[in-house]
Scaffold this active site. Structure first.
Site, PDB file in Angstrom:
ATOM      1  N   MET A   1       0.853  -1.188   0.000  1.00  0.00           N
ATOM      2  CA  MET A   1       0.000   0.000   0.000  1.00  0.00           C
ATOM      3  C   MET A   1       0.895   1.247   0.000  1.00  0.00           C
ATOM      4  O   MET A   1       0.459   2.337   0.374  1.00  0.00           O
ATOM      5  CB  MET A   1      -0.941  -0.012   1.204  1.00  0.00           C
ATOM      6  CG  MET A   1      -1.880  -1.225   1.168  1.00  0.00           C
ATOM      7  SD  MET A   1      -3.438  -0.990   2.011  1.00  0.00           S
ATOM      8  CE  MET A   1      -2.874  -0.749   3.667  1.00  0.00           C
TER       9      MET A   1
ATOM     10  N   LEU B   1       6.804   2.926   1.311  1.00  0.00           N
ATOM     11  CA  LEU B   1       7.680   1.761   1.450  1.00  0.00           C
ATOM     12  C   LEU B   1       8.701   1.940   2.575  1.00  0.00           C
ATOM     13  O   LEU B   1       9.191   3.031   2.811  1.00  0.00           O
ATOM     14  CB  LEU B   1       8.399   1.505   0.127  1.00  0.00           C
ATOM     15  CG  LEU B   1       7.488   1.294  -1.087  1.00  0.00           C
ATOM     16  CD1 LEU B   1       8.326   1.041  -2.338  1.00  0.00           C
ATOM     17  CD2 LEU B   1       6.503   0.146  -0.860  1.00  0.00           C
TER      18      LEU B   1
ATOM     19  N   GLY C   1      10.907  -3.164   5.545  1.00  0.00           N
ATOM     20  CA  GLY C   1      10.202  -4.448   5.420  1.00  0.00           C
ATOM     21  C   GLY C   1       9.882  -4.735   3.958  1.00  0.00           C
ATOM     22  O   GLY C   1      10.169  -5.827   3.440  1.00  0.00           O
ATOM     23  N   HIS C   2       9.310  -3.743   3.269  1.00  0.00           N
ATOM     24  CA  HIS C   2       9.004  -3.925   1.844  1.00  0.00           C
ATOM     25  C   HIS C   2      10.294  -4.175   1.045  1.00  0.00           C
ATOM     26  O   HIS C   2      10.323  -5.026   0.160  1.00  0.00           O
ATOM     27  CB  HIS C   2       8.349  -2.663   1.272  1.00  0.00           C
ATOM     28  CG  HIS C   2       7.020  -2.327   1.867  1.00  0.00           C
ATOM     29  ND1 HIS C   2       6.786  -1.155   2.527  1.00  0.00           N
ATOM     30  CD2 HIS C   2       5.853  -3.019   1.903  1.00  0.00           C
ATOM     31  CE1 HIS C   2       5.543  -1.114   2.938  1.00  0.00           C
ATOM     32  NE2 HIS C   2       4.945  -2.237   2.588  1.00  0.00           N
TER      33      HIS C   2
ATOM     34  N   GLN D   1     -10.301  -2.675   2.408  1.00  0.00           N
ATOM     35  CA  GLN D   1      -9.801  -3.359   3.608  1.00  0.00           C
ATOM     36  C   GLN D   1      -9.787  -2.453   4.834  1.00  0.00           C
ATOM     37  O   GLN D   1      -9.328  -2.861   5.896  1.00  0.00           O
ATOM     38  CB  GLN D   1      -8.435  -3.987   3.349  1.00  0.00           C
ATOM     39  CG  GLN D   1      -7.277  -3.018   3.183  1.00  0.00           C
ATOM     40  CD  GLN D   1      -6.001  -3.740   2.765  1.00  0.00           C
ATOM     41  OE1 GLN D   1      -5.852  -4.155   1.627  1.00  0.00           O
ATOM     42  NE2 GLN D   1      -5.070  -3.909   3.691  1.00  0.00           N
TER      43      GLN D   1
ATOM     44  N   GLY E   1       5.248 -10.232   4.433  1.00  0.00           N
ATOM     45  CA  GLY E   1       6.014 -10.180   5.680  1.00  0.00           C
ATOM     46  C   GLY E   1       5.278 -10.884   6.813  1.00  0.00           C
ATOM     47  O   GLY E   1       4.048 -10.854   6.899  1.00  0.00           O
TER      48      GLY E   1
ATOM     49  N   GLN F   1      -2.659 -12.341   8.097  1.00  0.00           N
ATOM     50  CA  GLN F   1      -2.875 -12.072   6.670  1.00  0.00           C
ATOM     51  C   GLN F   1      -2.227 -13.169   5.825  1.00  0.00           C
ATOM     52  O   GLN F   1      -2.801 -13.654   4.861  1.00  0.00           O
ATOM     53  CB  GLN F   1      -2.291 -10.700   6.309  1.00  0.00           C
ATOM     54  CG  GLN F   1      -2.250 -10.409   4.821  1.00  0.00           C
ATOM     55  CD  GLN F   1      -1.924  -8.963   4.509  1.00  0.00           C
ATOM     56  OE1 GLN F   1      -2.794  -8.111   4.553  1.00  0.00           O
ATOM     57  NE2 GLN F   1      -0.673  -8.675   4.177  1.00  0.00           N
TER      58      GLN F   1
ATOM     59  N   SER G   1       4.452   1.197   7.881  1.00  0.00           N
ATOM     60  CA  SER G   1       4.161   2.530   7.318  1.00  0.00           C
ATOM     61  C   SER G   1       3.503   3.396   8.386  1.00  0.00           C
ATOM     62  O   SER G   1       3.705   4.609   8.430  1.00  0.00           O
ATOM     63  CB  SER G   1       3.228   2.405   6.119  1.00  0.00           C
ATOM     64  OG  SER G   1       3.781   1.509   5.185  1.00  0.00           O
ATOM     65  N   ARG G   2       2.711   2.775   9.243  1.00  0.00           N
ATOM     66  CA  ARG G   2       1.990   3.544  10.267  1.00  0.00           C
ATOM     67  C   ARG G   2       2.919   4.144  11.330  1.00  0.00           C
ATOM     68  O   ARG G   2       2.519   5.057  12.028  1.00  0.00           O
ATOM     69  CB  ARG G   2       0.913   2.676  10.938  1.00  0.00           C
ATOM     70  CG  ARG G   2      -0.275   2.414  10.026  1.00  0.00           C
ATOM     71  CD  ARG G   2      -1.442   1.785  10.769  1.00  0.00           C
ATOM     72  NE  ARG G   2      -2.633   1.717   9.940  1.00  0.00           N
ATOM     73  CZ  ARG G   2      -2.991   0.657   9.210  1.00  0.00           C
ATOM     74  NH1 ARG G   2      -2.241  -0.415   9.209  1.00  0.00           N
ATOM     75  NH2 ARG G   2      -4.098   0.687   8.474  1.00  0.00           N
TER      76      ARG G   2
HETATM   77  O1  PAF Z   1      -0.179  -5.898   3.698  1.00  0.00           O
HETATM   78  C1  PAF Z   1      -0.591  -4.952   2.981  1.00  0.00           C
HETATM   79  O2  PAF Z   1       0.080  -3.923   2.812  1.00  0.00           O
HETATM   80  C2  PAF Z   1      -1.940  -5.065   2.313  1.00  0.00           C
HETATM   81  O3  PAF Z   1      -2.845  -5.745   3.115  1.00  0.00           O
HETATM   82  C3  PAF Z   1      -1.876  -5.699   0.908  1.00  0.00           C
HETATM   83  C4  PAF Z   1      -1.371  -7.119   0.983  1.00  0.00           C
HETATM   84  C5  PAF Z   1      -0.945  -4.880   0.019  1.00  0.00           C
HETATM   85  C6  PAF Z   1      -3.264  -5.718   0.275  1.00  0.00           C
HETATM   86  O4  PAF Z   1      -3.760  -4.432   0.091  1.00  0.00           O
END
Ligand code: PAF
Length: 280
Positions: free
Chosen positions: A29, A32, A35-36, A60, A147, A153, A186-187
């Protein structure tokens, strides 16, 4: 590196390469962080071409959650992707992903998705599964990278992929942490200085659980209660949940056995942070 904004262009790109090249996919999302980047690096090692998607997925987020406030900085993200020598950054629009009259959703039924985050954030996993099904359809990745921080998830997405016979393989990488243990997210960018300081309590509580379990404590209620005591001592912290569960089913355990997942969600001020530790 190519920046692709339209579904048709993304599909054409994939059609051109998919016969000869393996495709790695990192769904994000945006905003970045390390982790990403660890997912992107691993995907680059494993695959011929790597696609990162950046899309803050509205379905979501629940009513009253932080969809509109979610941090966004596309030019910074693109810069980071270029540094990682990415092949494609896919940034679809909300209008193309969810056109007027959009009415199809994908839901993993049952306890795996209704417990923990599913119970605190009803509809969250339906949104995640819907967007990922769409992205998997468009990008057709051989491997998709997630991750461990979003432990539930990962389990829900693995079930989605299995049940719908999607062709991608899910690769899971460890949580990346700051020096003081805070899981990168990110938060975290929302946190002011004081909140950032208090946020270390999530990891501290997980470490406390690990210590107790290593000392031989087997009662999940006792472990959870010691974790809660530690968190409650921070005035800025408000517990959403602390859970000691089976790492496969995410259901409560009567007694801590060989392996257990300890999951914690705490609001620091207004910011909801999530973390977990698998203890073997
Ligand atoms: O983990 C996330 O950042 C989101 O849930 C994802 C997998 C990109 C789906 O929008």
């Amino acid at each position: 590196m190519q920046l692709i904004k339209h579904l048709s262009e993304m599909r054409n790109y994939i059609r051109r390469i998919e016969k000869e090249k393996s495709i790695g996919f990192v769904p994000t999302m945006g905003y970045l962080h390390e982790g990403h980047l660890s997912l992107i690096k691993r995907a680059r090692q494993d695959c011929d071409e790597v696609v990162v998607s950046i899309f803050v997925n509205p379905t979501q987020f629940g009513a009253g959650e932080d969809y509109h406030l979610y941090p966004r900085d596309l030019s910074r993200d693109i810069k980071l992707c270029k540094q990682e020598s990415l092949d494609v950054v896919f940034v679809p629009s909300r209008e193309e992903m969810y056109p007027d009259g959009y009415s199809t959703f994908v839901k993993v039924e049952g306890e795996l998705s209704s417990t923990l985050e599913g119970s605190s954030r009803p509809g969250h996993f339906q949104g995640v599964c819907t967007i990922l099904t769409k992205l998997f359809n468009i990008i057709s990745p051989d491997f998709s990278y997630f991750g461990q921080k979003d432990y539930q998830q990962v389990l829900v997405v693995k079930r989605l992929v299995r049940d719908l016979n999607l062709r991608t393989q899910i690769v899971v990488l460890p949580t990346i942490r700051e020096k003081d243990g805070l899981a990168v997210s990110s938060r975290n960018s929302y946190l002011n200085k004081e909140e950032r300081c208090a946020a270390t309590v999530l990891y501290e509580s997980l470490e406390k659980a690990k210590q107790l379990i290593m000392e031989g404590k087997r009662d999940p209620a006792l472990v959870a209660s010691k974790m809660k005591d530690l968190i409650k001592a921070k005035s800025l912290a408000e517990i959403d949940y602390v859970a000691v569960v089976d790492p496969e089913t995410l259901q409560k355990v009567e007694r801590i056995g060989k392996e257990v997942l300890v999951a914690v969600v705490v609001k620091i001020g207004e910011i909801r942070l999530i973390d977990n530790l698998k203890i073997a």
